[in-house]
Structures are given as structure tokens and as C-alpha cells.
Design an enzyme around this catalytic site. Structure first.
Site, short mmCIF file in Angstrom:
data_model
loop_
_atom_site.label_atom_id
_atom_site.label_comp_id
_atom_site.label_asym_id
_atom_site.label_seq_id
_atom_site.Cartn_x
_atom_site.Cartn_y
_atom_site.Cartn_z
N ASP B 180 0.82 -1.21 0.00
CA ASP B 180 0.00 0.00 0.00
C ASP B 180 0.86 1.27 0.00
OD1 ASP B 180 -2.91 -0.82 2.06
OD2 ASP B 180 -1.72 -2.07 0.70
N ASN B 241 -8.46 -2.53 -2.59
CA ASN B 241 -9.84 -2.17 -2.25
C ASN B 241 -10.08 -0.67 -2.31
OD1 ASN B 241 -8.26 -2.08 0.20
ND2 ASN B 241 -10.15 -1.76 1.31
N HIS B 242 -9.02 0.11 -2.31
CA HIS B 242 -9.20 1.55 -2.46
C HIS B 242 -9.21 2.01 -3.90
CE1 HIS B 242 -9.20 3.35 1.63
NE2 HIS B 242 -8.83 2.12 1.94
N ASP B 688 -25.80 29.09 7.54
CA ASP B 688 -25.96 29.94 6.38
C ASP B 688 -26.03 31.39 6.83
OD1 ASP B 688 -26.48 30.99 3.91
OD2 ASP B 688 -28.60 30.52 3.96
N ASN B 690 -24.93 34.12 5.67
CA ASN B 690 -25.25 35.19 4.73
C ASN B 690 -26.62 34.98 4.09
OD1 ASN B 690 -24.69 33.10 3.07
ND2 ASN B 690 -23.22 34.18 1.79
N ASP B 692 -28.02 33.22 1.92
CA ASP B 692 -28.26 33.23 0.47
C ASP B 692 -28.83 31.91 -0.01
OD1 ASP B 692 -24.89 32.45 -0.77
OD2 ASP B 692 -26.14 31.55 0.78
N GLU B 699 -17.34 24.90 5.69
CA GLU B 699 -17.67 25.75 6.83
C GLU B 699 -18.53 25.01 7.82
OE1 GLU B 699 -18.02 30.32 5.53
OE2 GLU B 699 -19.86 29.39 6.28
#
Lengths: 156, 736
Positions: B180, B241-242, B688, B690, B692, B699
Site C-alpha cells: 500500500d 480495495n481503495h 448559512d 449570509n 443566500d 464551513e
């Protein structure tokens, strides 16, 4: 009341034993017994360890069975057979070795004592101790600080 | 472990001073040996903490994926929840190769003059491959045009490869095998430095898990692929597996690509999905050594594996669905269309008969399925279908048209559930010490297999050694099952700086593994043993404390069971039992007690309410938000972030309030818990700021302390939070 105490001690021992029981079959490698006993808060000498192992090792398979270990170790814990070393005693011990009363030990000094006196350290143990404990900047061992930094909790 | 009799004893028997010296020495030795033993204990559980949390993360991802799949299967086509997530299931859309080539076309992508990274021309040369390594070492980024071009060439190449690579060490070539890498470029560079880069004299095999967690996954892929193109007979890749887009959603690769390639990231990821599915599943060296990523199970059968349509398994976590099962109105998991089916049949016959001669592979060009099937003892426990299939294979005569028909008929009768399990086991299994074979419930996929299964498997296939990866090992490698299984892990400092070494293995014609260990990072040299261990332990404990906090309500319930008179205290023993009953991590809680609980009473009992105050993670103005909701948020933050990323289809980093609400609905169904609309609104409003109508995912996660920004800055990755941008690399070249 005593039963609760014993049961508690059993749980303690089992917890540490299981951490080393790689095959999950209630056995541990005999070479891990020292680590297990130390992890249970005991401070035996090498000689003490030797004797303990002789008591629990029933055959020469190289494995120790929980059934044999549990009663012996329970007794050890209930009787506080290998109590921790009081800090002041430890300090005295270092001061004995620090003949010039410098407040620290040079690596060579400590090496001489650890590998030639008492229950000798192997070279590997010695190297490891110096790497772990020597001060990064000037490579000496300030034993007073070490003792307080490496205090082990008395009770698990 | 001996008791030494010292010289001083003999000479100064009666000297009080000497006796004191000896006594002091013994005292110090006792003390120090105790300290070492306690430290060893702590090292073990530190390791255990990381491992169990890592694996339970994998398990959580699988559960999530299964849950989403369940939704897909059971919710009506028009439902909002379904529409949010259906796009991740569109794995094999009805598309011809030509259409794909148009979608992946790089020709209209211009490379601006100010681009300072490497320029590639095809066919690729050795100098360019080497140049690419240098460029990445110097932190350059490859332009998306060249990335797409390189990936397209890789895709073409991989399609020609069989499911099981066969290598020979004849011509006295030693092959180097790596485990890996997980996006840790430093380790790959270190391997190349110590062992030279791939060349005609230096064949390499990379055993999967090239991506996720580390921050340079795409660079590692590009390097491996370019060497694959330049040295097709010397460089081999196994799938891990990844190498799976579903896993990548949680573990950072998706995020890495999208942040490094803002314009073309999606296309690159799509193409990579195809590439991953075309990666070979395993490699056999000299017919004696099997190399694969995860492991085996008691039903693993190389002859089946050699014949599957491996590219149908875009994600190993979900078997390909048949067409008629898809729900009307939405084509999910649609099987490949006619053209590609027939193309595959031809290919399938080719792989089972001979190896494509276009590749100049040495020695084993004419090996066929017969070699496997001859040696298989028919297992009477197998279901009837399996037996029937084997019968048809065992009929000799490899060439000839009448057999081709028989072959194709038997191909179709292969049970697809069977196939899927074969692949899943291969990529996800882990060895265990006990005999037998049990499902790997910790990870959620594959099995735990025992030494008896190894023995049986090796005998059946006439092999002598299995080399696998998939598990981090402190020394970079570990033998088990009587030295018949070797685990190889090449990402050093995987859990934290100083946590483990990496290793690679060299295998010559004698097939005796020669192991080389290393440890990357200049930071290591500056830390003493004690310091680096301390760091790792502190990190592990921090992570553990977060887990404990996240399970607060369940823990309090468990404590109350032991505290029927409601005193608020439990004894140490009960505390340990309660914690284990909730977290199921199998850790030695009693021993760790002092690291996890700082307050204590004189009799050693624990004030558990106070304890949670200690552990508490503060959120912003979170007073008006329901505590249990916060806890849920915290516990499932990784899942939550994953769902956000799935929902954020244009990868802008923002989702609308409406989608945010839908996400919560999804999560509440998944967790089977009530989350009221009001509670969700409260959350949304808090974030939220702001107003919008859209929510910034980053955030959100950070505001609720769901991610630890500081540690991400330090390490450039966040394993337990699933994904993280390297915030130290803030100025991304907009032209790329």
C-alpha cells in the site's frame, strides 16, 4: 466484600493478559510475562520474575496458560508483593551513583553501572535507555526530572 | 534476563558503599524495566486504537453504500432522496467506446503558455516517465490535458491485460514488490531512491491501494501508469480495495482530484473509475507465488477469477445488476450493451486460452485455464452450478471453434453472486491466527481466513507463498501462517509520524523474499524515540476521546445500568465494562483509564457526568441546538461529509438548503432516528450566515468542530475525517 476485591483483581489480570493473547486462546508467550507483570503495576526484580515464571510455567511449550497464571498473580497483587519504588528512594539511588553530586549522570557513568552492577542490562537495553532518556541537547540524564516525568500511576 | 553477579560483590563484600551502589543499580534497573514494559503496553493499545477506528471507518462506508443501494432499489424513481444519490450508481451507462472517447477527449483542452509543469508526448518515453517523477518531486502538477491523455493510454493498455498477471523471474531478474502506498509520494520516491526506478532490469509489482488518505494520490497513479506504459512487460499493477470510487468518496482521493483539477476533475475521476475496474486482480510469479491485495477465503478459486469480466466490477462493493432488474425510468447499474458484450466474449475467450501476443511477455505466453483447472479437486461442498462449470472447463482441446461455443455457454452460467464474492474476498480479506474462515465484520467486506485455509489453498493451486498487503504493520511487513503468508505495507508513518516503517520485498528466481525497510520523513530524525512515540499516543488518545464523546448518550445509558441508585459514580471495573459494551473496540480500558479520565475520587470511582464535561467538544453558539442532534452530527460526521459530497454534484463545495434538508432526511432514515424539520432549520440557519440559501460544506464541518483544521494543516490529510484538502497549498493554478 473480600470476594468483590478478588473479582476485581481477576478482571485486572485478565485485561492485561488478553492484550498479549494473540491467538485468543488464553495463552501468552512466556517471554511476555515480564511485561504483563510490570503492566499490572508490580516492580519485581529479575530474580523475582524468574521465580514467578517457574511457578506458572508447567511445561516447556513456551506458553503460559491463564489458568495457571491467574491464581499466582492474584496472590501477588493481593499481598502487594512487589510494591512500587517510592520516588525519594529512587532519587537516593541516583544520588548514590552520581558521586560528584552534579545533578545529572553522564551516559558513560550510567552505562558502567547498568551493565556491570546489579541485574545487568544488555547492550541493547542500555542503548535504548540512553536514547529514550538522555537530554536532547547535551546528552546527559537529569535524573530528578526523569523521576517525576516517568511516574507510574500506583493503581490500575 | 539474568541476575548478574557483579565483580564488586566479590571484592567489596563488606564495604557498605559498594552494597549501596549495587542496591541502587538494582533499584534503577527495576524501575526502568517497569517503565519499558508499561510503554510497550501503551504502544500496543495505541496501535489497536488506530487500527480499529480505521477499520470501523471502512465498515461504516460499506454500510453507507449498502444503505444507499437499498434506497435505490426500494424508493420510487421520483423521490427526491433517490435523485440526490442516483448518480453514483450510474457506473456502466449505455455507451459505446466511441462515445466514451468523445467524453474523455483531451484535444480541445489548451495548455497555456505560463504552464510550468511537464509536457508529455505520446508514445511515452522513459525520459518522460523519469521526468514526471522529478516534476512531482518538485511539487509540480501535471496539466489536465496530459492527465487525460495519459489515462486514456493507460486504459487502452489495461484492457489488454488478463485478470491474473503471470510473471517469471527467468533471465535472473529480481522483481520488487511494493504494498500500500496510499498517496504518500515521499515513500514512493524513497523506494525509487533506494531501489532505482522501474526499467528492463528492474521489474516492479505494485500491490494496490495507491490512493486515498495521503495527499499525492493522483501523482502516484500518474507515475505508476507512465512506467506501465513505458515498460509493459516489467511493471505490474494489482487492484486494491481503495481502487474504488465509492471508497474514494470517503477517504480523500475524490476530493484531492477535484481540488487539484477544478475544471476537469470530474472527467478525470470518471476515466479513473474505468481504469480501476480494468486493473488486474492478482499476479502469480513463477507459478509459485501469488500476489494480491487483500487475501483469500475458503472459496477462492483462481480459475473463476481468471475468467470473470473484471471491468464489470467498477466498485467491488456492489455486484453488477442484470438489465431486467433495473427499475423502470432510471437506468442504474445497467449491464454493458451488446457491442461491448460481444467484444468481451471474444476477449474472455482470449484470456482463458492464451495471453494476447501483442504484449511481449516472457516465458508464460501459452498458459491457460487448464493449468489451474487440472489441479483443482472438485469440492463436493460446492454448489451444483460450480461443479457443472468445472466439468465443461475440464474438457481439453483449447483451440477450435466447437470449444469456443462451449466456453461461451459455460461463461454465461457463472453465478454472478459467486463471482462477486470471489473479487470481494480477494480485495478485502485479512488473515487470522485461528483456523477456519469467517466473514470480516470489522471491515464489512471479505473474510478472515486461517492457516488451514492457506494450507489448503496453496496445495490446491500448487503454490508456495501468498504475498498480500491491506494491513498496516509496524515493521512494514509481517509473516504469518507458518511463513506462508507475507503482509507487505509500503506507506511509512501511516497513522502518524513515527508510527511505522514501510517495506518492499525483492524476489529472485529462488523465490526467497528479501525484505527492505525504510521510514520516510525528515521529521523523524529530530524526534527522540520517546517524543515520537508520545506524539502518536497523544493523537490516538485524542481520536479515542472524540469517539467516546460521540457516544455520550449510549455511554450514559450503560453507566446508569451499573449505577442504579443514581449516585453519578461508577467504579473502575464497571466503567471499563460499560465503555467496552458501547464502543466494541476491545481495548484494555482499565489500563488506559488514567489517560482518558483525569478526575478521580479518593476511592478510585469515576464521576461520569463530570467526565463528559472533560471530553466535551465545543461548538459555536450551539446552545439552541438539540444536544443529541449535535452528538449525532459528531458521531457520524464522516458519513455526513460523504453524503454531502455525493449530493454536491457540481463539486462546488456548496449545497442548497433544500438539498441540505434532503441530506438530513437521508441520514435520519439511515440512522433510524428522528430529526425534526425544525432541528434541521436551526442547523441550517446557524451555518448559512449570509442567508443566500446555500451552505458551504467546509464551513459547516468546521463550525461544528467536526473537523480539526489545525491538524489538517499540520499533516495535510485527515484520516478520520475522511477527506481534507492540503490547506497549506492554497494557491491552485487556475489554468490547470
Amino acid at each position: 466484600m473480600a470476594e468483590a476485591v478478588v473479582s476485581d483483581v481477576h478482571k485486572k489480570i485478565r485485561a492485561v493478559f488478553e492484550a498479549f493473547d494473540n491467538e485468543s486462546n488464553n495463552t501468552v508467550d512466556v517471554r511476555e510475562i515480564g511485561t504483563i507483570i510490570y503492566s499490572l503495576g508490580c516492580f519485581p526484580t529479575q530474580a523475582d520474575l524468574h521465580d514467578l515464571i517457574a511457578e506458572v510455567e508447567k511445561d516447556h511449550t513456551g506458553y503460559i496458560y491463564l489458568d495457571n497464571f491467574l491464581p499466582v498473580m492474584t496472590k501477588v497483587l493481593l499481598e502487594h508483593k512487589f510494591p512500587p519504588i517510592p520516588e525519594d528512594l529512587l532519587l537516593q539511588a541516583f544520588e548514590v551513583l552520581d558521586k560528584e553530586k552534579k545533578g545529572y549522570l553522564e551516559p558513560e557513568e550510567l552505562t558502567k553501572y547498568m551493565t556491570q552492577e546489579g541485574e545487568l542490562f544488555s547492550q541493547e537495553e542500555m542503548d535504548e535507555m540512553l536514547t529514550a532518556l538522555a537530554d536532547r541537547d547535551n546528552n546527559v540524564l537529569y535524573y530528578k526530572d526523569l523521576i517525576s516525568q516517568l511516574t507510574i500511576d500506583p493503581d490500575m | 534476563m539474568g541476575c548478574g553477579v557483579t565483580k564488586s560483590n566479590q571484592f567489596h563484600k563488606n564495604s557498605g558503599k559498594a552494597v549501596t551502589t549495587i542496591k541502587s543499580a538494582v533499584l534503577i534497573q527495576r524501575w526502568y524495566r517497569q517503565y519499558v514494559a508499561r510503554r510497550e503496553m501503551r504502544r500496543r493499545y495505541t496501535w489497536h486504537i488506530f487500527q480499529s477506528i480505521e477499520y470501523s471507518g471502512e465498515q461504516a462506508q460499506i454500510k453507507l453504500y449498502n444503505f444507499l443501494g437499498y434506497l435505490m432499489d426500494n424508493f420510487t424513481p421520483a423521490s427526491n432522496e433517490r435523485n440526490l444519490i442516483s448518480h453514483i450508481f450510474r457506473e456502466n451507462e449505455v455507451c459505446r467506446d466511441a462515445e466514451w472517447e468523445r467524453y474523455f477527449c483531451y484535444k480541445n483542452i489548451e495548455v497555456p503558455e505560463i504552464y510550468s509543469g511537464p509536457h508529455l508526448t505520446f508514445p511515452l518515453t522513459v525520459e518522460q516517465a523519469v521526468g514526471l517523477v522529478e516534476a512531482f518531486r518538485n511539487k509540480k502538477q501535471l496539466h489536465s490535458r496530459y492527465v487525460l491523455q495519459l489515462l486514456l493510454e493507460t486504459w487502452k493498455q489495461l484492457r489488454m491485460l488478463p485478470n491474473i498477471n503471470r510473471i517469471s523471474t527467468c533471465h535472473s531478474k529480481e522483481i520488487t514488490i511494493c504494498g500500500d502506498l496510499h498517496g504518500q509520494l515521499e515513500d514512493l520516491l524513497l523506494i525509487f531512491y533506494k531501489n532505482d526506478m522501474p526499467s528492463l532490469e528492474k521489474p516492479y509489482l505494485f500491490n494496490g491501494d495507491f490512493v486515498d488518505r495521503g495527499k499525492d494520490s493522483i501523482e502516484i497513479l500518474l507515475i505508476l501508469f507512465s512506467f506501465l506504459l513505458v515498460y509493459p512487460s516489467e511493471v505490474y499493477l494489482n487492484r486494491g480495495n481503495h481502487e474504488d470510487h465509492i471508497v474514494n468518496l470517503r477517504y480523500g482521493f475524490t476530493k484531492e482530484v477535484l481540488s487539484k483539477y477544478k475544471m476537469h476533475g470530474k472527467r478525470i475521476l470518471r476515466l479513473l473509475q474505468k481504469i480501476f475496474s480494468w486493473l488486474p486482480l492478482a499476479t502469480v510469479i513463477d507459478q509459485k507465488v501469488l500476489v494480491l491485495h487483500g487475501g483469500i477465503s475458503n472459496t477462492t478459486d483462481l480459475s473463476i477469477l481468471a475468467r470473470v469480466d473484471r471491468h464489470k466490477y467498477v466498485s467491488a462493493l456492489r455486484p453488477p445488476k442484470k438489465r431486467h432488474q433495473s427499475i423502470v425510468g432510471l437506468s442504474i447499474d445497467v449491464d454493458v450493451d451488446e457491442d461491448t458484450v460481444s467484444h468481451n466474449k471474444v476477449f474472455q475467450r482470449r484470456t482463458s486460452l492464451t495471453f494476447p501476443k501483442v504484449l511481449s511477455r516472457d516465458c508464460f505466453q501459452n498458459r491457460s485455464l487448464r493449468d489451474f483447472s487440472d489441479r483443482i479437486k472438485v469440492n463436493t461442498v460446492d454448489n451444483v452450478e460450480l461443479c457443472q462449470r468445472r466439468q465443461s472447463i475440464l474438457n481439453p482441446v483449447i483451440h477450435g471453434p466447437e470449444n469456443e461455443a462451449a466456453q461461451s455457454a459455460s461463461c454465461e452460467s457463472i453465478n454472478s453472486e459467486d463471482e462477486w464474492k470471489q473479487i470481494l474476498d480477494l480485495l478485502w480479506s485479512d488473515p487470522m491466527n485461528q483456523d477456519g474462515c469467517v466473514p470480516n465484520e470489522v471491515r464489512g467486506g471479505g473474510c478472515y481466513w486461517g492457516p488451514d485455509v492457506t494450507e489448503d489453498f496453496l496445495n490446491r493451486h500448487n503454490l508456495q507463498l501468498i504475498i498480500r498487503s491491506h494491513e498496516c504493520k509496524q515493521e512494514g511487513y509481517e509473516f504469518c501462517h507458518n511463513r506462508k503468508v507475507l503482509t507487505l505495507f509500503s506507506a511509512s508513518n501511516y497513522y502518524d509520524v513515527g508510527s511505522n516503517r514501510g517495506a518492499y520485498v525483492k524476489l529472485g528466481p529462488d523465490l526467497v523474499p528479501y525484505l527492505v525497510q525504510y521510514q520516510a520523513s525528515s521529521m523523524i530524525r529530530e524526534l527522540t524515540v520517546r517524543q515520537s512515540f508520545g506524539r502518536t499516543e497523544r493523537l490516538a488518545l485524542k481520536v479515542l476521546r472524540e469517539q467516546l464523546f460521540a457516544h455520550k448518550s449510549d455511554l450514559i445509558c450503560a453507566f446508569k445500568k451499573f449505577d442504579s441508585s443514581n449516585t453519578g459514580y461508577v467504579c473502575l471495573s464497571d466503567w471499563a465494562s460499560a465503555v467496552e459494551s458501547v464502543l466494541h473496540l476491545g481495548l484494555p480500558w482499565r489500563i488506559m483509564r488514567y489517560q482518558l479520565v483525569t478526575g478521580r475520587t479518593s476511592d478510585g470511582s469515576i464521576d461520569y457526568h463530570e467526565w463528559f464535561n472533560e471530553l466535551a467538544i465545543k461548538g459555536p453558539n450551539a446552545a439552541h441546538i438539540d444536544q443529541s442532534l449535535l452528538e449525532t452530527l459528531y458521531r457520524h460526521r464522516s458519513t455526513l461529509e460523504t453524503i454531502f459530497r455525493i449530493v454536491d454534484t457540481d463539486n462546488s463545495g456548496f449545497i442548497t438548503i433544500e438539498d441540505f434538508r434532503q441530506t438530513w432526511k437521508l441520514l435520519s432514515v439511515y440512522l433510524k432516528m428522528e430529526i425534526t424539520d425544525d432541528a434541521i432549520s436551526d442547523l441550517a440557519i446557524t451555518i448559512d450566515s449570509n442567508q443566500d440559501g446555500s451552505i458551504d460544506i467546509e464551513e459547516f464541518m468546521e463550525a461544528f468542530r467536526l473537523t480539526d483544521k489545525k491538524s489538517r494543516l499540520e499533516r495535510g490529510r485527515s484520516m478520520f475525517m475522511g477527506t481534507a484538502t492540503d490547506l497549506t497549498n492554497l494557491d491552485v493554478d487556475p489554468n490547470i
